[in-house]
Design a protein around this motif. Structure first.
Motif, PDB file in Angstrom:
ATOM      1  N   TYR A 199       0.654  -1.310  -0.198  1.00  0.00           N
ATOM      2  CA  TYR A 199       0.146   0.381   0.073  1.00  0.00           C
ATOM      3  C   TYR A 199       0.368   0.773  -0.076  1.00  0.00           C
ATOM      4  N   ASP A 200       1.647   1.812   0.884  1.00  0.00           N
ATOM      5  CA  ASP A 200       2.662   2.278   1.210  1.00  0.00           C
ATOM      6  C   ASP A 200       3.522   2.825   0.431  1.00  0.00           C
ATOM      7  N   VAL A 201       4.193   1.556  -0.754  1.00  0.00           N
ATOM      8  CA  VAL A 201       4.960   1.645  -2.014  1.00  0.00           C
ATOM      9  C   VAL A 201       4.012   2.287  -2.820  1.00  0.00           C
ATOM     10  N   ILE A 202       3.148   1.427  -3.343  1.00  0.00           N
ATOM     11  CA  ILE A 202       1.991   1.601  -4.256  1.00  0.00           C
ATOM     12  C   ILE A 202       1.554   3.032  -4.482  1.00  0.00           C
ATOM     13  N   HIS A 203       1.231   3.584  -2.751  1.00  0.00           N
ATOM     14  CA  HIS A 203       0.813   5.768  -2.648  1.00  0.00           C
ATOM     15  C   HIS A 203       1.341   6.087  -3.595  1.00  0.00           C
ATOM     16  N   PHE A 204       3.399   5.295  -2.979  1.00  0.00           N
ATOM     17  CA  PHE A 204       4.250   6.669  -3.362  1.00  0.00           C
ATOM     18  C   PHE A 204       4.230   6.775  -5.009  1.00  0.00           C
ATOM     19  N   TYR A 205       4.137   5.344  -5.332  1.00  0.00           N
ATOM     20  CA  TYR A 205       4.464   5.218  -7.246  1.00  0.00           C
ATOM     21  C   TYR A 205       3.059   6.017  -7.944  1.00  0.00           C
ATOM     22  N   LEU A 206       1.622   6.018  -7.617  1.00  0.00           N
ATOM     23  CA  LEU A 206       0.727   7.005  -8.106  1.00  0.00           C
ATOM     24  C   LEU A 206       0.589   8.065  -7.959  1.00  0.00           C
ATOM     25  N   HIS A 207       1.865   8.872  -7.193  1.00  0.00           N
ATOM     26  CA  HIS A 207       2.069  10.535  -7.049  1.00  0.00           C
ATOM     27  C   HIS A 207       2.875  10.689  -7.806  1.00  0.00           C
ATOM     28  N   HIS A 208       4.510  10.001  -8.180  1.00  0.00           N
ATOM     29  CA  HIS A 208       5.338   9.715  -8.223  1.00  0.00           C
ATOM     30  C   HIS A 208       5.950   9.301  -9.575  1.00  0.00           C
ATOM     31  N   GLY A 209       5.285   7.874  -9.612  1.00  0.00           N
ATOM     32  CA  GLY A 209       5.791   7.005 -10.766  1.00  0.00           C
ATOM     33  C   GLY A 209       4.871   7.699 -11.685  1.00  0.00           C
ATOM     34  N   ARG A 210       5.558   6.841 -12.792  1.00  0.00           N
ATOM     35  CA  ARG A 210       5.177   7.458 -14.653  1.00  0.00           C
ATOM     36  C   ARG A 210       5.057   5.715 -15.139  1.00  0.00           C
ATOM     37  N   PRO A 211       3.810   5.211 -14.800  1.00  0.00           N
ATOM     38  CA  PRO A 211       3.241   4.441 -15.794  1.00  0.00           C
ATOM     39  C   PRO A 211       3.044   4.069 -17.486  1.00  0.00           C
ATOM     40  N   ARG A 212       3.128   3.252 -17.376  1.00  0.00           N
ATOM     41  CA  ARG A 212       2.433   3.657 -18.955  1.00  0.00           C
ATOM     42  C   ARG A 212       1.265   3.666 -19.253  1.00  0.00           C
ATOM     43  N   PRO A 213       0.299   3.946 -20.781  1.00  0.00           N
ATOM     44  CA  PRO A 213      -0.751   4.532 -20.700  1.00  0.00           C
ATOM     45  C   PRO A 213      -0.887   2.727 -20.767  1.00  0.00           C
ATOM     46  N   THR A 214      -2.199   2.739 -20.007  1.00  0.00           N
ATOM     47  CA  THR A 214      -3.741   1.757 -20.816  1.00  0.00           C
ATOM     48  C   THR A 214      -2.776   0.372 -19.414  1.00  0.00           C
ATOM     49  N   THR A 215      -1.968   0.683 -18.707  1.00  0.00           N
ATOM     50  CA  THR A 215      -1.621  -0.455 -18.509  1.00  0.00           C
ATOM     51  C   THR A 215      -2.665  -0.384 -16.799  1.00  0.00           C
ATOM     52  N   ASN A 216      -2.656  -1.185 -15.731  1.00  0.00           N
ATOM     53  CA  ASN A 216      -3.443  -1.407 -14.052  1.00  0.00           C
ATOM     54  C   ASN A 216      -2.386  -0.266 -14.001  1.00  0.00           C
ATOM     55  N   LEU A 217      -1.560   0.317 -13.537  1.00  0.00           N
ATOM     56  CA  LEU A 217      -0.971   0.981 -12.751  1.00  0.00           C
ATOM     57  C   LEU A 217      -1.154   2.587 -13.716  1.00  0.00           C
ATOM     58  N   HIS A 218      -1.191   3.194 -14.487  1.00  0.00           N
ATOM     59  CA  HIS A 218      -1.899   4.522 -14.878  1.00  0.00           C
ATOM     60  C   HIS A 218      -3.337   4.280 -14.863  1.00  0.00           C
ATOM     61  N   PHE A 219      -4.053   3.402 -14.593  1.00  0.00           N
ATOM     62  CA  PHE A 219      -5.476   3.431 -14.568  1.00  0.00           C
ATOM     63  C   PHE A 219      -5.183   3.585 -12.772  1.00  0.00           C
ATOM     64  N   ARG A 220      -4.857   3.155 -11.919  1.00  0.00           N
ATOM     65  CA  ARG A 220      -4.546   3.335 -10.611  1.00  0.00           C
ATOM     66  C   ARG A 220      -4.187   4.956 -10.468  1.00  0.00           C
ATOM     67  N   LYS A 221      -3.081   4.908 -11.472  1.00  0.00           N
ATOM     68  CA  LYS A 221      -2.505   6.402 -10.903  1.00  0.00           C
ATOM     69  C   LYS A 221      -3.966   7.875 -11.497  1.00  0.00           C
ATOM     70  N   VAL A 222      -4.795   7.741 -12.064  1.00  0.00           N
ATOM     71  CA  VAL A 222      -5.622   8.760 -12.646  1.00  0.00           C
ATOM     72  C   VAL A 222      -6.594   8.501 -11.736  1.00  0.00           C
ATOM     73  N   TYR A 223      -6.325   7.069 -11.131  1.00  0.00           N
ATOM     74  CA  TYR A 223      -8.335   7.060 -10.282  1.00  0.00           C
ATOM     75  C   TYR A 223      -7.656   7.855  -8.424  1.00  0.00           C
ATOM     76  N   HIS A 224      -6.539   7.622  -8.439  1.00  0.00           N
ATOM     77  CA  HIS A 224      -6.161   8.276  -7.019  1.00  0.00           C
ATOM     78  C   HIS A 224      -6.206   9.706  -7.131  1.00  0.00           C
ATOM     79  N   HIS A 225      -5.484   9.984  -8.834  1.00  0.00           N
ATOM     80  CA  HIS A 225      -5.357  11.971  -8.889  1.00  0.00           C
ATOM     81  C   HIS A 225      -6.462  12.111  -8.439  1.00  0.00           C
ATOM     82  N   ASN A 226      -7.838  11.265  -9.417  1.00  0.00           N
ATOM     83  CA  ASN A 226      -8.922  12.114  -9.392  1.00  0.00           C
ATOM     84  C   ASN A 226      -9.397  12.550  -7.515  1.00  0.00           C
ATOM     85  N   HIS A 227      -8.940  11.453  -7.113  1.00  0.00           N
ATOM     86  CA  HIS A 227      -9.405  11.302  -5.720  1.00  0.00           C
ATOM     87  C   HIS A 227      -8.620  12.991  -4.818  1.00  0.00           C
ATOM     88  N   HIS A 228      -7.539  13.105  -5.795  1.00  0.00           N
ATOM     89  CA  HIS A 228      -7.307  14.385  -4.863  1.00  0.00           C
ATOM     90  C   HIS A 228      -7.809  15.918  -5.504  1.00  0.00           C
TER      91      HIS A 228
END
Length: 318
Positions: A262-291
Motif C-alpha cells: 500500500y505505502d509503496v504503491i501510494h508513493f508510486y501513484l504520486h511520483h511514478g510514470r506508468p505506461r498508458p493503458t496499464t493497470n498502474l496507469h489506471f490506478r494513478k489516474v484513479y487516485h489523482h482524481n481522488h485528490h
C-alpha cells in the motif's frame, strides 16, 4: 449526518496545464463550450485539449492566446501568494485550527510544495520519511513471520498441504489489509472535523489534511515508522492472543505485506510514470482524481475492490 462544508458549486474544479494547477470553478459557467466540458476533464491534464490535439465530447478546438491568458488568472500560484499560512513559510501545525469554517476548503486547494509543520527541527525531521524506509524496516519482519509460519505448517501437514494452507492464510491477511486500508481512508482520514473545533481540525490535519494540501510532498507520502509501529503493535497484541502461533505468523505477515504494498504503491501513484493503458496507469489516474476531482470517492489505493463493494468507486482515465 456530518455537515457538508462545500456544496457542488463551491468545490474546486482543478485542471493541470504543463504541470501547473488551476482552479477554474469560477470560470465554468462562462466557458463557451459549456461547464460540462470542463467538468469532464476535471482532475486531469488539459494540454492536448487546449492545443486541439484531442477531442473532448466530440469537439476538437485549438485555443487562442487570449484563452491561455485567461487560464493564467486561475492559477493556484496566485492563491498561494495571498495565503497567510502558505505564503508566510511559518510552521502551520498549530495554526490550521484557527481556519475554522475555511479549513475544509483550504486543504482541498492543493499546494505543489512543502509546508513546515513545527518550529523544532527535530520534530520536523520526524515527519519526513523516505519511501524505501517502509520495505527496509518492515519486510524483514514479513520474511521472519513467513518462514516461521511455513515451517510450522510443513511440520504439521507436510509440504504440499502445508504450503497451500500457508498461501491461503497469507493471502487472507493481505486481503484483510486492503479492507482496513479502505476503512481507515474513508472513515478516519476523511472524517470531517467540527469546523468550530480547533482540536478536531488540528487532529484531522495531522492525520490526512496535510496530504491533501501537499499531495506531491515526496517525504510525507508514507507512514512514519513510529506511527506505523503503534498501529502494527496494536494489531499484533490482538492477533497473537486469538490465533494459534502458526496462523498468527502467516495472517499477520500477509497483512503487514499488504501494508508495505500500500505505502509503496501510494508513493508510486504520486511520483511514478506508468505506461498508458496499464493497470498502474489506471490506478494513478484513479487516485489523482481522488485528490483533484472528487475527494469523496475512490478511497482504495492498492485496489478498487472495496470501492465497488461499498459503492464509492471513483473515476479512471477518460
Amino acid at each position: 449526518m456530518p455537515p457538508t462544508f462545500l456544496s457542488t458549486e463551491e468545490r474546486p474544479l482543478f485542471v493541470s496545464y504543463k504541470g501547473k494547477l488551476y482552479n477554474i470553478r469560477a470560470f465554468a459557467d462562462k466557458h463557451p463550450g459549456g461547464r460540462k466540458v470542463l467538468e469532464r476533464v476535471a482532475g486531469g491534464d488539459i494540454d492536448v485539449f487546449m492545443h486541439g490535439d484531442q477531442r473532448i465530447m466530440g469537439v476538437k478546438h485549438a485555443h487562442s492566446d487570449a484563452a491561455f491568458d485567461m487560464l493564467e488568472r486561475y492559477s493556484m500560484d496566485q492563491n498561494f501568494k495571498k495565503d497567510k499560512l502558505v505564503d508566510s513559510g511559518l510552521p502551520v501545525m498549530f495554526e490550521v485550527g484557527h481556519l475554522k469554517e475555511d479549513y475544509w476548503r483550504w486543504i482541498h486547494e492543493p499546494y505543489d510544495g512543502r509546508l513546515r509543520l513545527f518550529t523544532s527541527d527535530f520534530l520536523e525531521r520526524l515527519t519526513n520519511t523516505k519511501w524505501w524506509a517502509v520495505p527496509l524496516i518492515w519486510l524483514p519482519l514479513v520474511i521472519f513471520f513467513g518462514i516461521h509460519g511455513i515451517g510450522h505448517m510443513y511440520h504439521d501437514y507436510g509440504f504440499k498441504l502445508g504450503l497451500l494452507i500457508s498461501s491461503v492464510l497469507f493471502s487472507l491477511g493481505t486481503l484483510a489489509w486492503t479492507l482496513l486500508e479502505y476503512m481507515l481512508h474513508r472513515e478516519v482520514f476523511h472524517w470531517r472535523p467540527d469546523p468550530k473545533s480547533y482540536t478536531q481540525i488540528t487532529i484531522h490535519f495531522a492525520l490526512h489534511g496535510l496530504h491533501h494540501k501537499t499531495p506531491m510532498d515526496s517525504e510525507r507520502l508514507v507512514f512514519p515508522p513510529t506511527l506505523a509501529a503503534l498501529i502494527i503493535g496494536f494489531f499484533y497484541s490482538i492477533y497473537i492472543s486469538i490465533f494459534p502461533y502458526p496462523v498468527f505468523c502467516l495472517f499477520a505477515g500477509g497483512k503487514l505485506f499488504g501494508y508495505i504494498c500500500y505505502d509503496v504503491i501510494h508513493f508510486y501513484l504520486h511520483h511514478g510514470r506508468p505506461r498508458p493503458t496499464t493497470n498502474l496507469h489506471f490506478r494513478k489516474v484513479y487516485h489523482h482524481n481522488h485528490h483533484f476531482k472528487d475527494f469523496d470517492a475512490g478511497y482504495g489505493i492498492s485496489t478498487s475492490l472495496w470501492d465497488y463493494v461499498f459503492d464509492t468507486e471513483g473515476s479512471g482515465p477518460l
